[in-house]
Design an enzyme around this catalytic site. Structure first.
Site, PDB file in Angstrom:
ATOM      1  N   HIS A  61      31.650 -34.463  25.045  1.00  0.00           N
ATOM      2  CA  HIS A  61      32.756 -36.059  24.285  1.00  0.00           C
ATOM      3  C   HIS A  61      33.922 -36.263  25.521  1.00  0.00           C
ATOM      4  O   HIS A  61      34.173 -34.756  25.698  1.00  0.00           O
ATOM      5  CB  HIS A  61      32.946 -35.899  22.818  1.00  0.00           C
ATOM      6  CG  HIS A  61      33.998 -35.096  22.118  1.00  0.00           C
ATOM      7  ND1 HIS A  61      34.700 -34.308  22.138  1.00  0.00           N
ATOM      8  CD2 HIS A  61      32.744 -33.995  21.986  1.00  0.00           C
ATOM      9  CE1 HIS A  61      34.916 -33.326  22.042  1.00  0.00           C
ATOM     10  NE2 HIS A  61      33.868 -32.612  20.908  1.00  0.00           N
ATOM     11  N   HIS A  82      35.887 -32.822  25.568  1.00  0.00           N
ATOM     12  CA  HIS A  82      35.063 -32.152  26.820  1.00  0.00           C
ATOM     13  C   HIS A  82      36.031 -32.238  28.389  1.00  0.00           C
ATOM     14  O   HIS A  82      36.321 -31.500  28.816  1.00  0.00           O
ATOM     15  CB  HIS A  82      33.530 -31.850  26.860  1.00  0.00           C
ATOM     16  CG  HIS A  82      33.665 -30.916  25.591  1.00  0.00           C
ATOM     17  ND1 HIS A  82      32.892 -31.469  24.836  1.00  0.00           N
ATOM     18  CD2 HIS A  82      33.561 -30.358  24.909  1.00  0.00           C
ATOM     19  CE1 HIS A  82      32.036 -30.711  23.786  1.00  0.00           C
ATOM     20  NE2 HIS A  82      32.672 -30.075  23.621  1.00  0.00           N
ATOM     21  N   GLY A 110      40.260 -26.293  24.795  1.00  0.00           N
ATOM     22  CA  GLY A 110      41.360 -27.374  24.259  1.00  0.00           C
ATOM     23  C   GLY A 110      42.092 -26.627  23.217  1.00  0.00           C
ATOM     24  O   GLY A 110      41.206 -25.826  21.872  1.00  0.00           O
ATOM     25  N   LYS A 170      42.045 -28.346  19.997  1.00  0.00           N
ATOM     26  CA  LYS A 170      40.785 -28.511  19.055  1.00  0.00           C
ATOM     27  C   LYS A 170      40.775 -27.148  18.195  1.00  0.00           C
ATOM     28  O   LYS A 170      41.387 -27.086  16.807  1.00  0.00           O
ATOM     29  CB  LYS A 170      40.056 -29.287  19.190  1.00  0.00           C
ATOM     30  CG  LYS A 170      39.056 -28.975  18.011  1.00  0.00           C
ATOM     31  CD  LYS A 170      38.782 -30.748  18.006  1.00  0.00           C
ATOM     32  CE  LYS A 170      37.962 -30.198  16.651  1.00  0.00           C
ATOM     33  NZ  LYS A 170      37.253 -29.606  17.056  1.00  0.00           N
ATOM     34  N   ASP A 171      40.729 -26.313  19.067  1.00  0.00           N
ATOM     35  CA  ASP A 171      39.837 -25.106  18.584  1.00  0.00           C
ATOM     36  C   ASP A 171      41.462 -23.747  18.331  1.00  0.00           C
ATOM     37  O   ASP A 171      41.501 -23.199  19.666  1.00  0.00           O
ATOM     38  CB  ASP A 171      39.415 -24.418  18.837  1.00  0.00           C
ATOM     39  CG  ASP A 171      38.024 -25.526  18.680  1.00  0.00           C
ATOM     40  OD1 ASP A 171      37.047 -25.153  17.961  1.00  0.00           O
ATOM     41  OD2 ASP A 171      37.581 -26.811  19.674  1.00  0.00           O
ATOM     42  N   ARG A 174      30.471 -31.902  16.456  1.00  0.00           N
ATOM     43  CA  ARG A 174      29.478 -32.068  14.848  1.00  0.00           C
ATOM     44  C   ARG A 174      29.860 -33.318  14.491  1.00  0.00           C
ATOM     45  O   ARG A 174      29.482 -33.689  13.226  1.00  0.00           O
ATOM     46  CB  ARG A 174      30.090 -31.087  14.125  1.00  0.00           C
ATOM     47  CG  ARG A 174      29.966 -29.495  14.988  1.00  0.00           C
ATOM     48  CD  ARG A 174      30.169 -28.282  13.168  1.00  0.00           C
ATOM     49  NE  ARG A 174      29.456 -27.497  14.127  1.00  0.00           N
ATOM     50  CZ  ARG A 174      29.984 -26.549  14.449  1.00  0.00           C
ATOM     51  NH1 ARG A 174      31.208 -26.219  15.245  1.00  0.00           N
ATOM     52  NH2 ARG A 174      29.089 -24.885  15.342  1.00  0.00           N
TER      53      ARG A 174
END
Ligand code: AMP
Length: 300
Positions: free
Chosen positions: A41, A44, A160, A162-163, A200
């Site tokens: 997405h 990425h 990222g 995000k993690d 997810r």
């Protein structure tokens, strides 16, 4: 663009690409790697674009890594969309998509004994936050990332924010195991309404998505409150949690950006704009007959 599943083939292709781009006449040909599990997405793609712009050769790996999934997690049903992913990579100017199968990556011993040589970061960094409910997860992550570093011999790799815990642990691994690789953390890419993009999210029904949105709403509210001068971690997490009714929150915690240790009061040099703390959330959302586990975070 080449799509390669075999390790030897990848190494040969990298060698010939490097030669093509002048590495044998001492041109500086850097290899950049973006490790992913696919179902790509815009999050990425932001990593891929950065990698493309900073390196002569851009490699994207797509591998749903079995050693980072627990026995009751979504390894089998994780979205696998190689065809669409490859098209996105081609459009983004990627040189090689490395999409191995587990047998391309793990030795036969792994399939017969369910064990392999692992990279295991220290207990204290992997057994909190996401690692608390996902025992062995970060050992699996570090092992596959370490393997991908050795396979591609990349100079730079992109992850990222995000993690965030993963990024912290990978940086630590690279430092402590002397990988000669520059790690870049890239900003979280969100949907217009604030939901952090995630592979997810495809599991979410419309109703579940509405509930999931409260994760980022809560995080933004806490940041707003902190900007107004609230420094107490408990007050900020309670504020965020108030938005997350109807979600099964696994953790909502504020940790130091530098150490990832929990903090009670956020201290900051008033002259500095740098964040010293980060609030992280993991929550499960009911979506039809399953639960979807989502993570998000915000710099405070
Ligand atoms: P995954 O395919 O979920 O393993 O993610 C591959 C890489 O993409 C990881 O470094 C993630 O942190 C990163 N990533 C995933 N979602 C986002 C996002 N919304 N924004 C920025 N990076 C992301």
């Amino acid at each position: 663009m080449k799509i390669i599943s075999n390790v030897e083939e990848l190494r040969n292709e990298l060698k010939s690409l490097q030669k093509e781009k002048g590495a044998d006449v001492k041109a500086d040909v850097k290899v950049g790697l973006v490790p992913t599990m696919g179902a790509l997405h815009k999050g990425h793609l932001s990593l891929i674009e950065k990698c493309r712009s900073e390196n002569e050769i851009a490699v994207v790996s797509i591998f749903v890594n079995p050693t980072q999934f627990g026995p009751n997690e979504d390894y089998d049903k994780y979205p696998r969309t190689l065809e669409a992913d490859s098209k996105l990579c081609e459009k983004a100017g990627v040189d090689i998509v490395f999409a191995p199968s587990p047998r391309d990556i793990y030795d036969e011993y792994y399939f017969t004994h369910k064990e392999t040589t692992l990279i295991c970061p220290p207990y204290d960094v992997v057994n909190k936050l996401c690692g608390k409910t996902r025992p062995g997860h970060f050992d699996g992550v570090c092992t596959i990332v370490g393997k991908l570093f050795n396979i591609t011999k990349c100079d730079r790799a992109y992850f990222g924010k995000k993690d965030a815990q993963q990024l912290f642990i990978i940086k630590k691994m690279v430092r402590e195991l002397n990988f000669d690789i520059e790690i870049t953390g890239c900003p979280i890419v969100r949907e217009e309404d604030g939901l952090a993009m995630s592979s997810r999210n495809t599991y979410l029904t419309e109703n579940a998505r509405k509930k999931a949105l409260n994760i980022s709403r809560g995080l933004y509210k806490a940041k707003e409150l902190h900007k107004k001068g609230v420094k107490e971690a408990d007050t900020l997490t309670d504020t965020a949690l108030a938005y997350m009714e109807g979600l099964d929150v696994e953790y909502a915690e504020i940790v130091s950006v530098d150490t990832f240790e929990k903090i009670d009061i956020i201290e900051k040099d008033p002259k500095s704009k740098e964040s010293t703390a980060i609030m992280l959330v993991a929550a499960k959302v009911n979506s039809e007959n399953s639960t979807v586990r989502l993570i998000d975070n915000i710099d405070l």
